[in-house]
Design an enzyme around this catalytic site. Sequence first.
Site, PDB file in Angstrom:
ATOM      1  N   ASN A 143       0.748  -0.790  -0.154  1.00  0.00           N
ATOM      2  CA  ASN A 143      -0.159   0.138   0.043  1.00  0.00           C
ATOM      3  C   ASN A 143       1.363   1.400  -0.134  1.00  0.00           C
ATOM      4  O   ASN A 143       0.655   2.141  -0.561  1.00  0.00           O
ATOM      5  CB  ASN A 143      -1.151   0.208   1.491  1.00  0.00           C
ATOM      6  CG  ASN A 143      -2.326  -1.031   0.880  1.00  0.00           C
ATOM      7  OD1 ASN A 143      -3.138  -0.285   0.443  1.00  0.00           O
ATOM      8  ND2 ASN A 143      -2.401  -2.256   1.597  1.00  0.00           N
TER       9      ASN A 143
ATOM     10  N   HIS B  51      -8.380  -1.045   5.662  1.00  0.00           N
ATOM     11  CA  HIS B  51      -8.133  -2.640   5.813  1.00  0.00           C
ATOM     12  C   HIS B  51      -8.654  -3.362   5.552  1.00  0.00           C
ATOM     13  O   HIS B  51     -10.212  -3.263   3.986  1.00  0.00           O
ATOM     14  CB  HIS B  51      -9.119  -2.496   6.960  1.00  0.00           C
ATOM     15  CG  HIS B  51      -9.520  -3.838   7.959  1.00  0.00           C
ATOM     16  ND1 HIS B  51      -8.852  -4.388   8.712  1.00  0.00           N
ATOM     17  CD2 HIS B  51     -10.686  -4.713   7.749  1.00  0.00           C
ATOM     18  CE1 HIS B  51      -9.871  -5.213   9.712  1.00  0.00           C
ATOM     19  NE2 HIS B  51     -10.712  -5.136   9.016  1.00  0.00           N
TER      20      HIS B  51
ATOM     21  N   ASP C  46     -10.246  -1.006  14.473  1.00  0.00           N
ATOM     22  CA  ASP C  46     -10.958  -0.593  12.846  1.00  0.00           C
ATOM     23  C   ASP C  46     -12.538  -0.231  13.448  1.00  0.00           C
ATOM     24  O   ASP C  46     -13.377  -0.595  12.591  1.00  0.00           O
ATOM     25  CB  ASP C  46     -11.515  -1.927  12.263  1.00  0.00           C
ATOM     26  CG  ASP C  46      -9.726  -2.843  12.330  1.00  0.00           C
ATOM     27  OD1 ASP C  46      -8.750  -1.843  11.910  1.00  0.00           O
ATOM     28  OD2 ASP C  46      -9.258  -3.652  12.648  1.00  0.00           O
TER      29      ASP C  46
HETATM   30  C1  GRF Z   1      -3.086  -4.887   3.780  1.00  0.00           C
HETATM   31  O1  GRF Z   1      -4.292  -5.812   2.932  1.00  0.00           O
HETATM   32  C2  GRF Z   1      -4.081  -3.595   4.582  1.00  0.00           C
HETATM   33  O2  GRF Z   1      -5.479  -3.841   4.126  1.00  0.00           O
HETATM   34  C3  GRF Z   1      -4.141  -4.657   5.977  1.00  0.00           C
HETATM   35  O3  GRF Z   1      -2.998  -5.255   6.229  1.00  0.00           O
HETATM   36  C4  GRF Z   1      -2.374  -5.573   4.592  1.00  0.00           C
HETATM   37  C5  GRF Z   1      -0.890  -4.435   3.905  1.00  0.00           C
HETATM   38  O4  GRF Z   1      -0.388  -5.138   2.943  1.00  0.00           O
HETATM   39  N1  GRF Z   1      -3.977  -3.296   7.237  1.00  0.00           N
HETATM   40  P1  GRF Z   1       1.081  -3.887   2.661  1.00  0.00           P
HETATM   41  O5  GRF Z   1       1.838  -4.173   3.428  1.00  0.00           O
HETATM   42  O6  GRF Z   1       0.366  -2.837   1.966  1.00  0.00           O
HETATM   43  O7  GRF Z   1       1.335  -4.888   1.387  1.00  0.00           O
END
Ligand code: GRF
Length: 206
Positions: free
Chosen positions: A14, A108, A144
């Site tokens: 992300n 999330h 959350d």
């Molecule tokens: C994602 O699915 C996010 O929604 C959750 O943890 C995961 C993190 O993935 N909170 P990344 O580290 O961003 O690849």
Amino acid sequence: MKRLAILLSGRGSNFEAIARNISEGKLEAEIAVVVSNNPDAKGLETAAGLGLKTVCLPSKGVDTGVWAAGAVEALRPFEADLICLAGFMRRVGGPLLEAYAGRILNIHPSLLPSFPGLHVQQQALDYGVKYSGCTVHFVDAGLDTGAIVKQAAVEVKDSDDADTLAARILVEEHRIYSEAIALVLSGRFKIQGRRVVETQARTAGV
Ligand code: GRF
């Protein structure tokens, strides 16, 4: 230019999507710092590779409030406008919530309020929902529970396991997180009760 602080604990996809959207001119912001509570987080390495400032504040064995107070101090010089949790796997302690009230977002991988917490895709499969998805929300003291900024729905297929569902949801996460950040940075919203409602841009002179 508005300044983001990214907090992550692991892979950091992300974070990478946010950084890519910024570099492609799709998101007007800059990443002031990437903070990890996990020294082994791949996201930290990626950030350093991109030439971004990084801070590692290991949280193992550290009380949540104590860690948060340390994070407030570590973040201070970077003057962040918004904190974006991006796979940050710890609760956000009181000192951070107070210092950045209304200025912390999280992503999330479910349609909240369904399936908060961990092992979210497995929870969705076990429950038998036909749609899941992802949610960007403001962070409050609950798990959350903060006001929802954006959501995207993803169909759950009969053939899905937790990994295939997670992968399809992740595509939507990468899209809506930057959209939510842009909205929050623009200030063009108001919060009515729990509802984040978009408002129109004010035209000069009107
Ligand atoms: C994602 O699915 C996010 O929604 C959750 O943890 C995961 C993190 O993935 N909170 P990344 O580290 O961003 O690849």
